[in-house]
Enzyme design. Structure first.
Site, PDB file in Angstrom:
ATOM      1  CB  VAL A 175       2.705  -2.869  -3.994  1.00  0.00           C
ATOM      2  CG1 VAL A 175       1.690  -3.142  -5.117  1.00  0.00           C
ATOM      3  CG2 VAL A 175       2.036  -0.640  -3.361  1.00  0.00           C
ATOM      4  CG  ASP A 223      13.244  -5.715  -3.314  1.00  0.00           C
ATOM      5  OD1 ASP A 223      11.837  -5.712  -3.119  1.00  0.00           O
ATOM      6  OD2 ASP A 223      13.828  -5.146  -2.608  1.00  0.00           O
ATOM      7  N   GLY A 255      10.006   0.239  -7.370  1.00  0.00           N
ATOM      8  CA  GLY A 255       9.710   1.747  -7.784  1.00  0.00           C
ATOM      9  C   GLY A 255       9.709   2.517  -6.426  1.00  0.00           C
ATOM     10  N   PRO A 262       3.911   5.724 -11.846  1.00  0.00           N
ATOM     11  CG  PRO A 262       4.283   7.768 -13.661  1.00  0.00           C
ATOM     12  CD  PRO A 262       4.866   6.722 -13.009  1.00  0.00           C
ATOM     13  CB  VAL A 263       0.415   2.186 -13.467  1.00  0.00           C
ATOM     14  CG1 VAL A 263      -0.855   2.529 -13.673  1.00  0.00           C
ATOM     15  CG2 VAL A 263       0.954   0.933 -13.896  1.00  0.00           C
ATOM     16  CG  ASP A 308      -7.919   3.779 -10.347  1.00  0.00           C
ATOM     17  OD1 ASP A 308      -6.912   5.235  -9.772  1.00  0.00           O
ATOM     18  OD2 ASP A 308      -7.159   3.298 -10.519  1.00  0.00           O
ATOM     19  NE  ARG A 335      -9.155   3.304  -4.026  1.00  0.00           N
ATOM     20  CZ  ARG A 335      -6.998   3.748  -4.471  1.00  0.00           C
ATOM     21  NH1 ARG A 335      -7.052   4.038  -5.211  1.00  0.00           N
ATOM     22  NH2 ARG A 335      -6.046   3.289  -3.020  1.00  0.00           N
TER      23      ARG A 335
HETATM   24  P1  NAD Z   1       8.179   0.172  -1.603  1.00  0.00           P
HETATM   25  O1  NAD Z   1       9.403   1.153  -1.424  1.00  0.00           O
HETATM   26  O2  NAD Z   1       7.158  -0.381   0.210  1.00  0.00           O
HETATM   27  O3  NAD Z   1       9.200  -1.119  -1.915  1.00  0.00           O
HETATM   28  C1  NAD Z   1       8.997  -1.147  -3.639  1.00  0.00           C
HETATM   29  C2  NAD Z   1      10.680  -2.070  -3.703  1.00  0.00           C
HETATM   30  O4  NAD Z   1      10.627  -2.212  -4.640  1.00  0.00           O
HETATM   31  C3  NAD Z   1      11.005  -2.223  -2.224  1.00  0.00           C
HETATM   32  O5  NAD Z   1      11.309  -3.450  -1.604  1.00  0.00           O
HETATM   33  C4  NAD Z   1      12.731  -1.580  -3.254  1.00  0.00           C
HETATM   34  O6  NAD Z   1      13.843  -2.635  -2.903  1.00  0.00           O
HETATM   35  C5  NAD Z   1      12.288  -2.402  -4.013  1.00  0.00           C
HETATM   36  N1  NAD Z   1      12.927  -2.169  -5.591  1.00  0.00           N
HETATM   37  C6  NAD Z   1      13.383  -1.029  -6.395  1.00  0.00           C
HETATM   38  N2  NAD Z   1      14.333  -0.662  -7.180  1.00  0.00           N
HETATM   39  C7  NAD Z   1      14.253  -2.028  -7.306  1.00  0.00           C
HETATM   40  C8  NAD Z   1      14.979  -2.775  -8.244  1.00  0.00           C
HETATM   41  N3  NAD Z   1      15.484  -2.224  -9.226  1.00  0.00           N
HETATM   42  N4  NAD Z   1      14.148  -3.938  -8.954  1.00  0.00           N
HETATM   43  C9  NAD Z   1      14.149  -4.694  -7.509  1.00  0.00           C
HETATM   44  N5  NAD Z   1      13.444  -4.269  -7.311  1.00  0.00           N
HETATM   45  C10 NAD Z   1      13.429  -3.015  -6.437  1.00  0.00           C
HETATM   46  O7  NAD Z   1       6.975   0.757  -2.737  1.00  0.00           O
HETATM   47  P2  NAD Z   1       5.109   0.104  -2.142  1.00  0.00           P
HETATM   48  O8  NAD Z   1       4.347   0.901  -1.924  1.00  0.00           O
HETATM   49  O9  NAD Z   1       5.465  -1.769  -2.432  1.00  0.00           O
HETATM   50  O10 NAD Z   1       4.567   0.896  -3.952  1.00  0.00           O
HETATM   51  C11 NAD Z   1       5.439  -0.332  -4.508  1.00  0.00           C
HETATM   52  C12 NAD Z   1       4.870   0.978  -6.738  1.00  0.00           C
HETATM   53  O11 NAD Z   1       3.317   0.175  -6.640  1.00  0.00           O
HETATM   54  C13 NAD Z   1       5.552   2.337  -6.076  1.00  0.00           C
HETATM   55  O12 NAD Z   1       5.562   3.239  -7.333  1.00  0.00           O
HETATM   56  C14 NAD Z   1       3.607   2.831  -6.185  1.00  0.00           C
HETATM   57  O13 NAD Z   1       3.412   3.811  -5.779  1.00  0.00           O
HETATM   58  C15 NAD Z   1       2.874   1.530  -6.815  1.00  0.00           C
HETATM   59  N6  NAD Z   1       1.499   1.359  -6.458  1.00  0.00           N
HETATM   60  C16 NAD Z   1       0.579   1.284  -7.584  1.00  0.00           C
HETATM   61  C17 NAD Z   1      -0.888   0.613  -6.999  1.00  0.00           C
HETATM   62  C18 NAD Z   1      -1.915   1.118  -8.335  1.00  0.00           C
HETATM   63  O14 NAD Z   1      -2.576   1.028  -8.661  1.00  0.00           O
HETATM   64  N7  NAD Z   1      -1.088   0.800  -9.806  1.00  0.00           N
HETATM   65  C19 NAD Z   1      -0.979   1.425  -6.145  1.00  0.00           C
HETATM   66  C20 NAD Z   1      -0.210   1.729  -4.711  1.00  0.00           C
HETATM   67  C21 NAD Z   1       0.936   1.402  -5.143  1.00  0.00           C
END
Ligand code: NAD
Length: 317
Positions: free
Chosen positions: A14, A35, A79, A121-122, A148, A151
């Site tokens: 993301v 990161d 996260g 969860p945002v 959403d 979408r």
């Molecule tokens: P991912 O696992 O690909 O990436 C997460 C990144 O966070 C990793 O690079 C990890 O190293 C980093 N990270 C973890 N702990 C950290 C910290 N303390 N400090 C800095 N970096 C840290 O996951 P993703 O697919 O990129 O998803 C990320 C988040 O976005 C998830 O919680 C996912 O559910 C959320 N998301 C939200 C929406 C939305 O509509 N709000 C949509 C899609 C995904």
């Protein structure tokens, strides 16, 4: 503070996709990527900056928290993401700890920018960020149901064979399983959706909107089942939120923010249509809801409030 500087914290699927979309938007002149996995942020910064010759002049680099003190926008996507079969709320404990540790770092730098929370969860994490940062509520925003809603507009547009940009409809409430589509005021450029659907040959309107809702609610699960994560849609949603703020557009988007009495809700974050401008949240829009929609929104708010109370009892917030 530099309005044209953005920080992206979390450079996974993301974060990296949001970074790419923001570079393409030309909204910012400087971007710092952070990161916990420093190699990852460095790799992404190198890869992203190699497009500069054909894109926008911009400074892009991997940094740490000392680099973000003057950023106008700080976007948190760090996260764990949802695994197949997991709900967004299942992620809560893992990601609350991560969010707290990040926001504590931000707070130490006396940042004046706007926090945009994307990690899930945002709604819960937006509330956690608000409490831990101590920032004024207008500066702490969650991407909420902006995705959403996109979408929803896409699915309606496909069904009714009309450009989704001409669809006016919102999803409100939790970005998650209790989200609420607002069909009572949905329109296609001013024509009530029910009427437009008839013009397109749909006579079982109730059946159609139920299918639309199921499609939208299950979108993330369906994508995750096929490719493990969702990231392009959210990246465009994040770009749209940044654009509304950086250009001081006063656009209405359903971001998540603190409820201070809107619709009778208090002390939680959820999404309702919101006017966004240079300072973040300007005003929540009290849109018309019918009784059923209001009941569902109330259920959504109770779902979120229950999670907040559990986290408070466990001493996590
Ligand atoms: P991912 O696992 O690909 O990436 C997460 C990144 O966070 C990793 O690079 C990890 O190293 C980093 N990270 C973890 N702990 C950290 C910290 N303390 N400090 C800095 N970096 C840290 O996951 P993703 O697919 O990129 O998803 C990320 C988040 O976005 C998830 O919680 C996912 O559910 C959320 N998301 C939200 C929406 C939305 O509509 N709000 C949509 C899609 C995904």
């Amino acid at each position: 503070m530099d309005k044209r500087k953005v920080a992206v914290i979390g450079c996974g699927f993301v974060g990296a996709t949001c970074a790419f979309e923001l570079i393409e938007s030309g909204l910012f002149l400087e971007m710092v990527l952070i990161d916990v996995d420093k190699k990852r942020s460095e790799g992404e910064a190198m890869d992203l900056s190699h497009g500069s010759a054909y894109s926008h002049a911009m400074k892009i680099y991997a940094g740490d928290y000392d680099d973000i003190y003057d950023a106008g926008m700080i976007i948190i996507t760090a996260g764990a993401n949802q695994k197949e079969g997991e709900t967004r709320l299942d992620l809560v404990r893992k990601n609350v700890k991560i969010m707290k540790s990040i926001v504590e770092e931000i707070k130490k730098r006396n940042c004046e920018g706007i926090l945009l929370i994307v990690s899930n969860p945002v709604d819960i994490l937006t509330y956690v960020a608000l409490k831990v940062s101590g920032f004024k509520p207008h500066r702490v925003i969650g991407s909420g149901t902006v995705l959403d809603t996109a979408r929803l507009r896409y699915v309606i547009g496909e069904r009714l064979m009309v450009d989704s940009r001409n669809v006016h409809a919102y999803i409100v409430g939790e970005h998650g399983d209790s989200e609420v589509p607002i069909f009572s005021t949905a329109s296609i450029s001013g024509i009530h959706m029910n009427h437009f659907a008839q013009l397109r040959g749909y006579f079982d309107y109730e059946g159609m909107i139920q299918e639309v809702y199921e499609d939208v609610k299950n979108s993330a699960y369906e994508i995750i089942k096929r490719k493990g994560a969702t990231y392009y849609g959210i990246a465009v949603a994040v770009k749209r939120i940044c654009e509304a703020i950086i250009k001081d557009e006063h656009s209405i988007l359903p971001v998540s923010s603190l409820m201070e009495g809107a619709f009778g809700f208090f002390d939680l974050c959820l999404s309702v249509p919101t006017v966004l401008g240079r300072d973040g949240v300007e005003m929540l829009v009290d849109i018309y809801l019918n009784n059923d929609e209001f009941d569902k929104l109330e259920y959504s708010s109770k779902t979120l409030r229950t999670v907040i109370e559990e986290l408070e009892e466990e001493g996590l917030i």
